[in-house]
Scaffold this active site. Structure first.
Site, PDB file in Angstrom:
ATOM      1  N   SER A 138       0.880  -1.181   0.000  1.00  0.00           N
ATOM      2  CA  SER A 138       0.000   0.000   0.000  1.00  0.00           C
ATOM      3  C   SER A 138       0.908   1.219   0.000  1.00  0.00           C
ATOM      4  O   SER A 138       2.066   1.139   0.433  1.00  0.00           O
ATOM      5  CB  SER A 138      -0.853  -0.001   1.264  1.00  0.00           C
ATOM      6  OG  SER A 138      -1.347   1.302   1.536  1.00  0.00           O
ATOM      7  N   TYR A 151      -2.490  -0.726  10.178  1.00  0.00           N
ATOM      8  CA  TYR A 151      -2.505  -1.044   8.748  1.00  0.00           C
ATOM      9  C   TYR A 151      -1.152  -0.703   8.112  1.00  0.00           C
ATOM     10  O   TYR A 151      -0.589  -1.496   7.355  1.00  0.00           O
ATOM     11  CB  TYR A 151      -3.643  -0.273   8.080  1.00  0.00           C
ATOM     12  CG  TYR A 151      -3.814  -0.572   6.619  1.00  0.00           C
ATOM     13  CD1 TYR A 151      -4.397  -1.760   6.203  1.00  0.00           C
ATOM     14  CD2 TYR A 151      -3.397   0.339   5.651  1.00  0.00           C
ATOM     15  CE1 TYR A 151      -4.551  -2.047   4.857  1.00  0.00           C
ATOM     16  CE2 TYR A 151      -3.551   0.061   4.296  1.00  0.00           C
ATOM     17  CZ  TYR A 151      -4.129  -1.131   3.909  1.00  0.00           C
ATOM     18  OH  TYR A 151      -4.274  -1.412   2.571  1.00  0.00           O
TER      19      TYR A 151
END
Ligand code: ADP
Length: 254
Positions: A138, A151
């Site tokens: 990501s 995350y």
């Protein structure tokens, strides 16, 4: 279009979002797709969609966070040419607002889940001196995102695992890369908006879209197209790379 004819590809998280997009595109590109997901119903839907369109797919219902389950499931498959790790969970919170339980859960699925599939697939890829792996990282692994503590931790680890594997098995014929999307319009986004902004979903959707320099979120199929390229023979010189697919988020957000 890039082809995967004659290849078997395991796609984790293929019941939804990016993983589903990858599974559908891989099937169109001629792969036999193993739709691996914890959510049996969602996985089955992807399998049905692929077979209805004339593609080849079968479901594999596994929890990637459980090593024995992953190893046993992969053993049942004859050959795995391609592995795409797209199973994952998201979480919103900062270091002081993330519970230990949530931190562990994100770690178990997003980090240990990737490790478990690598542990399960690498021996046979090494033996055949052939294999391609793409992990879902990501932009959170290289830029600071607000309220994404756990995350970001997990995606940073995915990037580091990708580089480590690329280095260790480069002479075994295994390529390993990761892709780093910015915001992708998946069912997670819709669910998040419906839950947190009832009645204001569209307004918030537009607001989120405007945070992307390109003015919209990515579509799962756009991320899938990059992954298909990375898994194809045309990308045979590419390993140990992290590909942003971010609508300009990293370089143009100023
Ligand atoms: P994304 O935007 O990352 O694609 P989604 O939430 O749409 O996010 O899809 C993630 C997929 O990963 C879902 O289908 C979900 O069921 C799957 N998944 C989540 N946790 C696990 C797990 N532990 N094992 C296998 N699959 C999982």
């Amino acid at each position: 279009m890039f082809q995967l004819t004659g290849k078997t590809a395991v796609v984790t998280g293929a019941g939804s979002g990016i993983g589903r997009g990858v599974a559908l595109l891989f099937a169109k590109a001629g792969a036999q797709v193993i739709v691996a997901d914890l959510n049996r119903e969602a996985g089955q839907q992807t399998v049905e969609e692929i077979t209805a369109a004339g593609g080849k797919a079968e479901g594999l219902f596994i929890d990637v966070s459980r090593q024995a389950e992953v190893v046993n499931a992969f053993k049942q498959l004859d050959v795995i040419d391609v592995l795409v790790n797209s199973a994952g969970v998201s979480h919103i919170g900062r270091a002081d607002t993330t519970s230990e339980e949530d931190f562990d859960r994100i770690y178990r699925v997003n980090v240990k889940g990737v490790y478990n599939t690598l542990f399960a697939v690498i021996p046979s890829m090494k033996e055949r001196k052939n294999g391609v792996i793409v992990n879902m990282a990501s932009i959170a692994s290289s830029v600071g995102l607000p309220d994404r503590f756990a995350y970001s931790m997990s995606k940073g680890a995915v990037l580091a695992m990708t580089l480590s594997v690329a280095k260790d098995y480069i002479s075994d014929g295994i390529r390993c890369n990761c892709v780093s999307p910015a915001r992708v319009h998946t069912p997670f986004v819709d669910g998040f908006l419906a839950k947190n902004y009832p009645g204001k979903e569209q307004e918030m959707f537009d607001k989120l879209s405007r945070t992307q320099p390109i003015g919209r979120m990515a579509k799962p199929e756009e991320v899938a197209a990059l992954i298909l390229y990375l898994c194809s023979d045309e990308a045979s010189f590419i390993t140990g790379c992290d590909y942003p697919i971010d609508g300009g988020f990293i370089k143009l957000n100023n």
